[in-house]
Design a protein around this motif. Structure first.
Motif, PDB file in Angstrom:
ATOM      1  N   GLY A   2      32.457  10.192  22.714  1.00  0.00           N
ATOM      2  CA  GLY A   2      32.641   9.862  24.114  1.00  0.00           C
ATOM      3  C   GLY A   2      33.989   9.198  24.380  1.00  0.00           C
ATOM      4  N   ILE A   3      34.266   9.006  25.644  1.00  0.00           N
ATOM      5  CA  ILE A   3      35.530   8.397  26.055  1.00  0.00           C
ATOM      6  C   ILE A   3      35.618   6.957  25.544  1.00  0.00           C
ATOM      7  CG2 ILE A   3      37.018   7.813  28.021  1.00  0.00           C
ATOM      8  CD1 ILE A   3      36.576  10.824  27.680  1.00  0.00           C
ATOM      9  N   SER A  93      38.570  13.171  36.082  1.00  0.00           N
ATOM     10  CA  SER A  93      37.408  13.719  35.359  1.00  0.00           C
ATOM     11  C   SER A  93      37.108  12.881  34.103  1.00  0.00           C
ATOM     12  CB  SER A  93      37.624  15.182  34.988  1.00  0.00           C
ATOM     13  OG  SER A  93      38.738  15.330  34.132  1.00  0.00           O
ATOM     14  N   GLU A  94      38.129  12.421  33.405  1.00  0.00           N
ATOM     15  CA  GLU A  94      37.915  11.555  32.234  1.00  0.00           C
ATOM     16  C   GLU A  94      37.299  10.221  32.656  1.00  0.00           C
ATOM     17  OE1 GLU A  94      38.928  12.043  28.599  1.00  0.00           O
ATOM     18  OE2 GLU A  94      38.449  13.981  29.478  1.00  0.00           O
ATOM     19  N   ARG A  95      37.804   9.674  33.752  1.00  0.00           N
ATOM     20  CA  ARG A  95      37.272   8.397  34.228  1.00  0.00           C
ATOM     21  C   ARG A  95      35.838   8.541  34.729  1.00  0.00           C
ATOM     22  NH1 ARG A  95      40.694   7.076  38.513  1.00  0.00           N
ATOM     23  NH2 ARG A  95      41.901   8.957  38.171  1.00  0.00           N
ATOM     24  N   LYS A  96      35.514   9.680  35.328  1.00  0.00           N
ATOM     25  CA  LYS A  96      34.127   9.924  35.762  1.00  0.00           C
ATOM     26  C   LYS A  96      33.206   9.998  34.543  1.00  0.00           C
ATOM     27  CE  LYS A  96      34.766  12.110  40.252  1.00  0.00           C
ATOM     28  NZ  LYS A  96      34.589  13.328  41.060  1.00  0.00           N
ATOM     29  N   GLU A  97      33.680  10.638  33.485  1.00  0.00           N
ATOM     30  CA  GLU A  97      32.879  10.713  32.258  1.00  0.00           C
ATOM     31  C   GLU A  97      32.678   9.324  31.667  1.00  0.00           C
ATOM     32  OE1 GLU A  97      33.114  12.693  27.816  1.00  0.00           O
ATOM     33  OE2 GLU A  97      34.134  13.737  29.452  1.00  0.00           O
ATOM     34  N   LEU A  98      33.740   8.517  31.659  1.00  0.00           N
ATOM     35  CA  LEU A  98      33.628   7.142  31.175  1.00  0.00           C
ATOM     36  C   LEU A  98      32.673   6.336  32.052  1.00  0.00           C
ATOM     37  CD1 LEU A  98      34.539   4.889  29.232  1.00  0.00           C
ATOM     38  CD2 LEU A  98      36.483   4.480  30.763  1.00  0.00           C
ATOM     39  N   GLN A 100      30.071   7.421  33.610  1.00  0.00           N
ATOM     40  CA  GLN A 100      28.702   7.787  33.211  1.00  0.00           C
ATOM     41  C   GLN A 100      28.311   7.064  31.933  1.00  0.00           C
ATOM     42  OE1 GLN A 100      28.818  12.104  33.040  1.00  0.00           O
ATOM     43  NE2 GLN A 100      27.744  12.236  34.998  1.00  0.00           N
ATOM     44  N   GLU A 101      29.216   7.029  30.970  1.00  0.00           N
ATOM     45  CA  GLU A 101      28.936   6.354  29.697  1.00  0.00           C
ATOM     46  C   GLU A 101      28.657   4.871  29.895  1.00  0.00           C
ATOM     47  OE1 GLU A 101      31.849   6.918  26.593  1.00  0.00           O
ATOM     48  OE2 GLU A 101      32.201   8.978  27.248  1.00  0.00           O
TER      49      GLU A 101
END
Length: 139
Positions: A2-3, A93-98, A100-101
């Motif tokens: 994950g990020i 998109s990377e920050r959105k994934e982070l 979620q994490e």
């Protein structure tokens, strides 16, 4: 991976590359290491397992990363700049994934609120994982 794991890996990787100031404390008290020969292997294993005893100075690592990067980055206030300092993709998109994490439940379309949450949550999670984060950044 994950990020968050990428961010943590980048920071902890930098910490391993640079000599830590805590090394002098360990050297000053040689009685804490019963056998010097396997201590290099043991130190590598134990630093990952018991992060609090060998806390990684997050501010020092990120300050050095900003200097190395050469751009004017404010990692202390910006999640985008923090990620850029580490050479990471700081796209939405990377920050959105982070987000979620890290359990962000707000509107991902409101990037200003999400970024504020990400910065605070990331520093807290780094601290929870053995990173030494300045107290004023954890408030």
């Amino acid at each position: 991976m994950g990020i968050f794991d990428k961010i943590k890996g980048a920071i902890w990787g930098e910490a391993k590359a640079a000599p830590a100031p805590t090394t002098t404390a360990a050297t000053a008290n040689p009685t804490s290491a019963p056998t010097p020969a396997p201590s290099a292997t043991t130190a590598a294993t134990s630093s990952a397992a018991s992060a609090p005893s060998a806390a990684v100075d997050i501010a020092a690592i990120l300050d050095a990363a900003v200097k190395k990067n050469g751009q004017k980055l404010d990692w202390k206030h910006s999640i985008v700049d923090l990620m850029k300092a580490l050479g990471m993709d700081a796209s939405l998109s990377e920050r959105k994934e982070l987000a979620q994490e890290l359990g962000y439940t707000g509107d991902a379309g409101d990037s200003a609120k999400m970024n504020t949450f990400l910065h605070k949550a990331l520093l807290q999670k780094l601290a929870d994982n053995g990173g030494k984060v300045p107290a004023d950044l954890l408030d």
